[in-house]
Write an enzyme that holds these catalytic residues in place. Sequence first.
Site, PDB file in Angstrom:
ATOM      1  N   LYS A  22       0.843  -1.216   0.000  1.00 19.90           N
ATOM      2  CA  LYS A  22       0.000   0.000   0.000  1.00 19.90           C
ATOM      3  C   LYS A  22       0.869   1.254   0.000  1.00 19.90           C
ATOM      4  O   LYS A  22       0.672   2.168  -0.798  1.00 19.90           O
ATOM      5  CB  LYS A  22      -0.915  -0.012   1.232  1.00 19.90           C
ATOM      6  CG  LYS A  22      -1.558   1.327   1.544  1.00 19.90           C
ATOM      7  CD  LYS A  22      -2.512   1.236   2.710  1.00 19.90           C
ATOM      8  CE  LYS A  22      -1.967   1.713   4.025  1.00 19.90           C
ATOM      9  NZ  LYS A  22      -1.629   3.138   4.108  1.00 19.90           N
ATOM     10  N   ASN A  23       1.816   1.300   0.923  1.00 20.05           N
ATOM     11  CA  ASN A  23       2.590   2.534   1.073  1.00 20.05           C
ATOM     12  C   ASN A  23       3.549   2.771  -0.096  1.00 20.05           C
ATOM     13  O   ASN A  23       4.020   3.886  -0.283  1.00 20.05           O
ATOM     14  CB  ASN A  23       3.350   2.531   2.404  1.00 20.05           C
ATOM     15  CG  ASN A  23       2.413   2.677   3.585  1.00 20.05           C
ATOM     16  OD1 ASN A  23       1.206   2.873   3.399  1.00 20.05           O
ATOM     17  ND2 ASN A  23       2.949   2.569   4.786  1.00 20.05           N
ATOM     18  N   CYS A 116      -5.897   7.645   9.221  1.00 15.72           N
ATOM     19  CA  CYS A 116      -6.134   7.009  10.524  1.00 15.72           C
ATOM     20  C   CYS A 116      -5.936   8.005  11.658  1.00 15.72           C
ATOM     21  O   CYS A 116      -5.065   8.866  11.593  1.00 15.72           O
ATOM     22  CB  CYS A 116      -5.162   5.853  10.708  1.00 15.72           C
ATOM     23  SG  CYS A 116      -5.639   4.378   9.827  1.00 15.72           S
ATOM     24  N   ARG A 121      -0.504  14.346  13.291  1.00 15.18           N
ATOM     25  CA  ARG A 121      -0.126  14.214  11.874  1.00 15.18           C
ATOM     26  C   ARG A 121      -0.126  15.539  11.118  1.00 15.18           C
ATOM     27  O   ARG A 121      -0.879  15.735  10.158  1.00 15.18           O
ATOM     28  CB  ARG A 121      -1.007  13.181  11.176  1.00 15.18           C
ATOM     29  CG  ARG A 121      -0.936  11.836  11.865  1.00 15.18           C
ATOM     30  CD  ARG A 121      -1.525  10.743  11.045  1.00 15.18           C
ATOM     31  NE  ARG A 121      -0.568  10.132  10.132  1.00 15.18           N
ATOM     32  CZ  ARG A 121      -0.811   9.049   9.427  1.00 15.18           C
ATOM     33  NH1 ARG A 121      -1.952   8.448   9.494  1.00 15.18           N
ATOM     34  NH2 ARG A 121       0.099   8.546   8.627  1.00 15.18           N
ATOM     35  N   ASP A 305       3.934   0.863  12.317  1.00 15.35           N
ATOM     36  CA  ASP A 305       2.779   0.142  11.772  1.00 15.35           C
ATOM     37  C   ASP A 305       2.671  -1.291  12.299  1.00 15.35           C
ATOM     38  O   ASP A 305       1.631  -1.931  12.137  1.00 15.35           O
ATOM     39  CB  ASP A 305       2.842   0.113  10.237  1.00 15.35           C
ATOM     40  CG  ASP A 305       2.518   1.469   9.635  1.00 15.35           C
ATOM     41  OD1 ASP A 305       2.049   2.354  10.365  1.00 15.35           O
ATOM     42  OD2 ASP A 305       2.733   1.639   8.411  1.00 15.35           O
ATOM     43  N   ARG A 397      -8.813  -0.803   4.146  1.00 20.96           N
ATOM     44  CA  ARG A 397      -7.965   0.268   3.609  1.00 20.96           C
ATOM     45  C   ARG A 397      -6.583  -0.280   3.235  1.00 20.96           C
ATOM     46  O   ARG A 397      -5.914   0.284   2.369  1.00 20.96           O
ATOM     47  CB  ARG A 397      -7.774   1.375   4.650  1.00 20.96           C
ATOM     48  CG  ARG A 397      -8.978   2.229   4.867  1.00 20.96           C
ATOM     49  CD  ARG A 397      -8.638   3.401   5.736  1.00 20.96           C
ATOM     50  NE  ARG A 397      -7.458   4.094   5.231  1.00 20.96           N
ATOM     51  CZ  ARG A 397      -6.726   4.952   5.916  1.00 20.96           C
ATOM     52  NH1 ARG A 397      -7.059   5.246   7.141  1.00 20.96           N
ATOM     53  NH2 ARG A 397      -5.679   5.522   5.373  1.00 20.96           N
TER      54      ARG A 397
HETATM   55  C1  UD1 Z   1       3.917   6.925   6.429  1.00 15.49           C
HETATM   56  C2  UD1 Z   1       3.124   5.664   6.224  1.00 15.49           C
HETATM   57  C3  UD1 Z   1       2.556   5.150   7.536  1.00 15.49           C
HETATM   58  C4  UD1 Z   1       3.677   5.004   8.561  1.00 15.49           C
HETATM   59  C5  UD1 Z   1       4.492   6.282   8.663  1.00 15.49           C
HETATM   60  C6  UD1 Z   1       5.719   6.132   9.560  1.00 15.49           C
HETATM   61  C7  UD1 Z   1       2.240   5.917   3.991  1.00 15.49           C
HETATM   62  C8  UD1 Z   1       1.037   6.094   3.134  1.00 15.49           C
HETATM   63  N1  UD1 Z   1       2.035   5.939   5.308  1.00 15.49           N
HETATM   64  O1  UD1 Z   1       3.014   7.904   6.940  1.00 15.49           O
HETATM   65  O2  UD1 Z   1       1.937   3.890   7.294  1.00 15.49           O
HETATM   66  O3  UD1 Z   1       3.106   4.704   9.810  1.00 15.49           O
HETATM   67  O4  UD1 Z   1       4.966   6.677   7.367  1.00 15.49           O
HETATM   68  O5  UD1 Z   1       6.523   5.109   9.103  1.00 15.49           O
HETATM   69  O6  UD1 Z   1       3.330   5.732   3.513  1.00 15.49           O
HETATM   70  N2  UD1 Z   1       5.457  14.839  10.785  1.00 15.49           N
HETATM   71  C9  UD1 Z   1       5.469  16.197  11.095  1.00 15.49           C
HETATM   72  N3  UD1 Z   1       5.265  17.097  10.088  1.00 15.49           N
HETATM   73  C10 UD1 Z   1       5.062  16.692   8.801  1.00 15.49           C
HETATM   74  C11 UD1 Z   1       5.055  15.310   8.493  1.00 15.49           C
HETATM   75  C12 UD1 Z   1       5.262  14.415   9.513  1.00 15.49           C
HETATM   76  O7  UD1 Z   1       5.665  16.579  12.249  1.00 15.49           O
HETATM   77  O8  UD1 Z   1       4.887  17.556   7.933  1.00 15.49           O
HETATM   78  C13 UD1 Z   1       5.669  13.849  11.867  1.00 15.49           C
HETATM   79  C14 UD1 Z   1       4.447  12.951  12.070  1.00 15.49           C
HETATM   80  O9  UD1 Z   1       3.494  13.559  12.924  1.00 15.49           O
HETATM   81  C15 UD1 Z   1       5.083  11.725  12.683  1.00 15.49           C
HETATM   82  C16 UD1 Z   1       6.446  11.650  11.981  1.00 15.49           C
HETATM   83  O10 UD1 Z   1       6.677  12.953  11.447  1.00 15.49           O
HETATM   84  O11 UD1 Z   1       5.286  11.928  14.051  1.00 15.49           O
HETATM   85  C17 UD1 Z   1       6.552  10.646  10.889  1.00 15.49           C
HETATM   86  O12 UD1 Z   1       5.490  10.813   9.979  1.00 15.49           O
HETATM   87  P1  UD1 Z   1       5.618  10.460   8.424  1.00 15.49           P
HETATM   88  O13 UD1 Z   1       6.870   9.678   8.199  1.00 15.49           O
HETATM   89  O14 UD1 Z   1       5.419  11.699   7.646  1.00 15.49           O
HETATM   90  O15 UD1 Z   1       4.380   9.505   8.214  1.00 15.49           O
HETATM   91  P2  UD1 Z   1       3.441   9.450   6.937  1.00 15.49           P
HETATM   92  O16 UD1 Z   1       4.210   9.744   5.712  1.00 15.49           O
HETATM   93  O17 UD1 Z   1       2.200  10.194   7.224  1.00 15.49           O
END
Ligand code: UD1
Length: 422
Positions: A22-23, A116, A121, A305, A397
């Site tokens: 998925k990711n 989720c 986030r 995850d 999902r």
């Molecule tokens: C992706 C994965 C999700 C996984 C996560 C962490 C997909 C579709 N989803 O989510 O399954 O759990 O990586 O491995 O690939 N953060 C900020 N500001 C930002 C962006 C992120 O503070 O602009 C923080 C988030 O709140 C979190 C951390 O960074 O604490 C990591 O998040 P991130 O790696 O961005 O996760 P996703 O890309 O949303």
Amino acid sequence: MVHYEIEGGHRLEGECRIQGSKNAVLPMMAAALLQKGTVILHNCPRILDVFCMIRILEHLGCRADWEDNTLMIDAYELRNCSVPREEAKKMRSSVILLGALLGRCRRAVLSYPGGCVIGARPIDLHLTALEKMGAHLCQEEEDIYVETEGLKGAKISLRIPSVGATENILLGAVLADGTTIIRNAAREPEIVELSRMLRQMGAKITGDGTSCICIRGVRKLHETEITVIPDRIVAGTYILAAAGCQGSLYFPQVPARQLVCLKELFIHWRMTWREDGAGLYVCGRQNYPAVPYLETKPYPGFPTDLQSPLAAVLLKAEGESHIRETIFESRFRAAGEFCKMGADVKIEKEVCKIRGSRHLHGAVMDAYELRGAAALIVAGLMAEGCSVVRDEGFLMRGYEHIVEDLHEAGASIISRRCSPSL
Ligand code: UD1
């Protein structure tokens, strides 16, 4: 509402195929926007998040066609650069369309993304990076309007190695003017896969898989055809289910090298983990020790995850386990549901304390998010008697055929569509 009805206590045995990731596929679908032809994605999972991304791409003007698990995206002509609000709310990955839309159309409109409920986030890293590359932002209530005269290469240091922000920057940088350097980039295998696809399309990217990625912008990208890698989180869920149910499972094409953190746990538990070429054989055992301390970390650390499915396995471990969640602050929603099975689980800030017990009884549990839902299924398989996991569609999902896969491996599990009041 879907009810998953499980009779626990059955041993898992046999062979298990793993769906496409998925990711990995979601950013690949966004990458299709960067060319004016057809992108073909083999081994694409037929899951709700992919269907949601298809609806968004169709709204933008793409055509999407399926042939079994092959998805063809024709992005010849775009008529729109605004992501429909109701779809953006359903899926956080919609945010990665910003980079791709700016690259293709120089404009994008997006509502604050959903996904989720596992923490705040924020998307500040995405937005400041795109601003640094020459995007102008305007926020009105829930919508973000982004425009550029043309993205430019930039040096970007991420405060956190965010997977989504790294993907967004990659998608924006491949067609930008000049060179972009991402420091403290995410190193997840899904970043490597997106880079592999973009390179096949003509992009110039080096360093993916390390914390420093260099992207030299090119003028144009072309069509491509690529096979999506197996989903390491789905594989990890089934491997953990085997650990919790004394299962004996063989995975013909599992990305074992991406799951070294699970291999270490299997060694700690004195369970069998045997790799043979592309395949992996795992075998659980009845008595296994607790995990005194484990932290979730960015790749190659233990993935957030898999934190909830691991917690399910630890419900029956000997002794006290502690899991610290360092990525998402609200990711222990499944823990409260485990208590309904008689489990001794306590949450203290970002630490989940689990006192293992040999006895778990079946219970009616509610799912609150995708991976938590998978963890409740694993716990249901481990418990004595019948459990019901009530789920508003979170599992679908991300898991293409969790019921069929587990059923084939010997689990007693069925799913039933129910009205919400049941
Ligand atoms: C992706 C994965 C999700 C996984 C996560 C962490 C997909 C579709 N989803 O989510 O399954 O759990 O990586 O491995 O690939 N953060 C900020 N500001 C930002 C962006 C992120 O503070 O602009 C923080 C988030 O709140 C979190 C951390 O960074 O604490 C990591 O998040 P991130 O790696 O961005 O996760 P996703 O890309 O949303």
